[in-house]
Design an enzyme around this catalytic site. Sequence first.
Site, short mmCIF file in Angstrom:
data_model
loop_
_atom_site.label_atom_id
_atom_site.label_comp_id
_atom_site.label_asym_id
_atom_site.label_seq_id
_atom_site.Cartn_x
_atom_site.Cartn_y
_atom_site.Cartn_z
N THR A 122 29.71 49.55 56.42
CA THR A 122 28.78 48.42 56.51
C THR A 122 29.44 47.15 57.04
OG1 THR A 122 27.50 46.88 55.14
CG2 THR A 122 29.25 48.05 54.04
N TYR A 146 29.53 45.79 46.79
CA TYR A 146 29.00 46.77 47.74
C TYR A 146 29.96 46.89 48.93
CZ TYR A 146 26.20 48.58 51.58
OH TYR A 146 25.78 49.28 52.68
#
Length: 341
Positions: A122, A146
């Site tokens: 990501t 995350y």
Amino acid sequence: MPKEARPVILVTGGAGYIGSHACKVLAQNGYFPVTYDNLSTGWAEAVKFGPLVIGDLLDTAALDAVFAEYQPRGVMHFAALSQVGEATRDPGLYWRNNLGGSLNLVEAMLKAGCRDIVFSSTCATYGDQDGVVLTEESAQRPLNAYGASKLAVEGVLRDFGRSDGLNAVIFRYFNVAGADPDAEIGEWHQPETHLIPAMIEAVAGAREALVIHGKDYPTHDGTCIRDYVHVMDLVDAHLRGLRWLEDGRGSRVFNLGTGVGFSVEEVIRNCRAGTGRRVPHEFGPRRAGDAASLVSGSQRAQDELGWIAQRSSLKVMIEDAWRWYQTGGYLKQLSERKAEG
Ligand code: UDP
């Protein structure tokens, strides 16, 4: 069980948004996608293009069993928790699932002699970098658990590449949106926290108003800037990544975005154009863990994978998401799920 003639690809998270689209494209291209998913955020109804094995990445015996049964040639690893807000509130959950789960997966792969993996990383691994266009060489300074857990998995893949010959194509996604143009599958989270589907819920009256998280960012209109990429373009890159590995080209990192950023307010304006309806919205405080601006430099994917984003205009992404929402499949499944409690 007779051995499957088509090359088997294990798709972790194949019941989720991006994983289900990947299964469709894999099946269309002669592969046999086997979904491995714990259904914590995914949906059995989204697994339409190959078998579903319900299992958790934290369950090493179940992982070994799926490798023994299907003998996958490669893995596409989508299964992960992916909400910035939740990650900030409960980092342990993210480290355990995203890092622990991935480590188990890699060890199960190597035990079974499977060495090729395409991994969903990501742009959240980059953190906030003053609006510069981010390339694969940019520093990685994640702002939340995350991004940090995904960055750690990148490290795991690199290390097992050195020690055991694991080959990993790592894709750092920017903001994925849109849906299958045939509306067989689409984005479907419960609750929905992502901008475009949340906006569509607001347009459809399924939520009162879209809350814009922050108006005081250092951007031209004060709202956050993101680089949105269509899910079909994204999974096309995954297919190219798989072929890259099959050709023996080894480990490589690629950004996947369009190189163009839009603010939340600009996305809202396009939503009105794409759906023909006004988006009821209001301003709220910043959401913890959000970077002001994340825009991709994706030249490498174009040059080396021959990847061209075909459907990634905001208009097409919103139209496809809106069509998926309106098919009724989305609403029906959502209401069934709610009825189950
Ligand atoms: N966002 C918003 N309201 C929402 C959902 C998202 O203002 O209901 C903003 C969010 O703060 C971020 C951008 O939209 O700036 C994209 O958020 P999303 O959750 O879709 O993806 P992320 O960038 O967190 O991966």
